[in-house]
Every structure is written in structure tokens, then in C-alpha cells.
Design a protein around this motif. Structure first.
Motif, PDB file in Angstrom:
ATOM      1  N   CYS A  28       0.833  -1.213   0.000  1.00 59.87           N
ATOM      2  CA  CYS A  28       0.000   0.000   0.000  1.00 59.87           C
ATOM      3  C   CYS A  28       0.862   1.256   0.000  1.00 59.87           C
ATOM      4  CB  CYS A  28      -0.939   0.014   1.209  1.00 59.87           C
ATOM      5  SG  CYS A  28      -2.300  -1.159   1.092  1.00 59.87           S
ATOM      6  N   LEU A  55      -6.132  -3.207  -0.286  1.00 56.71           N
ATOM      7  CA  LEU A  55      -6.996  -2.827   0.831  1.00 56.71           C
ATOM      8  C   LEU A  55      -8.096  -3.856   1.065  1.00 56.71           C
ATOM      9  CD1 LEU A  55      -7.148   0.960   0.009  1.00 56.71           C
ATOM     10  CD2 LEU A  55      -6.081  -0.045   2.046  1.00 56.71           C
ATOM     11  N   LYS A  59      -8.563  -6.278   4.495  1.00 56.84           N
ATOM     12  CA  LYS A  59      -9.785  -6.418   5.293  1.00 56.84           C
ATOM     13  C   LYS A  59      -9.834  -7.793   5.939  1.00 56.84           C
ATOM     14  CE  LYS A  59     -14.793  -6.526   4.855  1.00 56.84           C
ATOM     15  NZ  LYS A  59     -15.924  -6.459   3.950  1.00 56.84           N
ATOM     16  N   ARG A  95      -8.932   1.831   6.879  1.00 55.70           N
ATOM     17  CA  ARG A  95      -8.854   1.009   5.677  1.00 55.70           C
ATOM     18  C   ARG A  95     -10.069   1.255   4.792  1.00 55.70           C
ATOM     19  NH1 ARG A  95     -10.939  -2.647   2.945  1.00 55.70           N
ATOM     20  NH2 ARG A  95     -12.643  -2.822   4.413  1.00 55.70           N
ATOM     21  N   CYS A  98      -9.690   4.563   2.979  1.00 56.08           N
ATOM     22  CA  CYS A  98      -8.749   4.432   1.859  1.00 56.08           C
ATOM     23  C   CYS A  98      -9.406   3.711   0.687  1.00 56.08           C
ATOM     24  CB  CYS A  98      -7.497   3.671   2.299  1.00 56.08           C
ATOM     25  SG  CYS A  98      -6.469   4.538   3.500  1.00 56.08           S
ATOM     26  N   TYR A  99     -10.107   2.642   0.980  1.00 55.50           N
ATOM     27  CA  TYR A  99     -10.763   1.873  -0.070  1.00 55.50           C
ATOM     28  C   TYR A  99     -11.820   2.716  -0.780  1.00 55.50           C
ATOM     29  CZ  TYR A  99     -13.111  -1.909  -2.504  1.00 55.50           C
ATOM     30  OH  TYR A  99     -13.655  -2.701  -3.482  1.00 55.50           O
ATOM     31  N   VAL A 126      -3.362   6.517   3.678  1.00 52.62           N
ATOM     32  CA  VAL A 126      -2.624   5.247   3.636  1.00 52.62           C
ATOM     33  C   VAL A 126      -1.478   5.292   4.637  1.00 52.62           C
ATOM     34  CG1 VAL A 126      -1.081   3.818   2.210  1.00 52.62           C
ATOM     35  CG2 VAL A 126      -3.283   4.576   1.301  1.00 52.62           C
TER      36      VAL A 126
END
Length: 138
Positions: A28, A55, A59, A95, A98-99, A126
């Protein structure tokens, strides 16, 4: 060729499902760094796809118990006095941010100026996620 730690080519390849949490974080970081270096829309699109894949794999990794070697790496011998400087202390929430941002950027519905700002925001988020996940815990 390692599909995550090398420079990204225009045709993204899938993220290996065997990466551990730290390898995913490194991937990332590499991808977000590259987003700040490239201005080609096609190249950025490939980077967004790869970052979203990382990402998404992360998870599942965040839901699993940590391996002992990761626990050892994240455990501090003594209490470290740090000031919380994170947007959120919940790694899963970061996360998700970011996704979601990669999804917005992949849609390419913004102006070039807005994309630049969103790329900068993605880079910062990130890095916050990485700092949060690699911070030693007492």
C-alpha cells in the motif's frame, strides 16, 4: 517478479492472497507513493486498482488473529509515551476510508484539480493506516 513490491505496470495483476499484514502495508505504501509520482491517467487507474485490491485483502487479514511473529514485532518491552495523532484509532475504519477513496478516484468523475487533492488525501490516509498498524503496543 513480485507483483506488489515492484513498479506497477499499466496492466494490474492480482494481489497475492499469501501476503501477511506487513507485506500488505508495504505494498500500500509503495502504491500510494507511486500515485504521487505519476500523472498519466492510465497509470494512475492501474495504481488505484492495485491499491483497492491490497486494501480489500487487508480487510480479511485484519479480521484474522495475528501470527506470533507479527505479535512479537508489534509488542513493545516498555510503555512508549506517544501522543495519538491519528484521524481514527480504528484501523478498519481507516482502511475503509482508503478503499472508498480509491473507488472515487477510479470513477474519474472529478476534475484534474480535485483528483490531485484526493490523491494527496489518499497518500496521507494510507500513511496514517500504516503508522497505526505498525505502532508498537505495550
Amino acid at each position: 517478479m513480485n507483483t506488489v513490491n515492484t513498479k506497477v505496470h499499466l496492466s494490474p495483476s492480482p494481489v497475492p492472497m499469501t501476503l501477511d499484514l506487513f507485506e500488505l502495508l508495504d505494498a500500500c505504501e509503495t502504491l500510494s507513493d507511486e500515485l504521487t509520482e505519476y500523472s498519466s491517467p492510465a497509470h494512475r487507474q492501474a495504481l488505484y486498482i492495485r491499491l483497492a485490491e491490497c486494501l480489500e485483502v487487508m480487510k480479511d487479514e485484519l479480521e484474522r488473529p495475528l501470527s506470533q511473529y507479527l505479535i512479537d514485532r508489534l509488542t513493545a518491552e516498555k510503555l512508549i509515551d506517544t501522543q495519538p495523532q491519528h484521524l481514527a484509532e480504528d484501523s478498519e475504519l481507516l482502511r475503509q476510508y482508503c478503499y472508498a477513496l480509491t473507488q472515487v478516484l477510479m470513477s474519474q468523475r472529478q476534475t484534474a484539480e480535485v483528483n490531485e487533492v484526493l490523491n494527496g488525501l489518499l497518500f496521507e490516509l494510507v500513511n496514517l493506516l500504516i503508522e497505526d498498524l505498525v505502532a508498537p503496543r505495550f
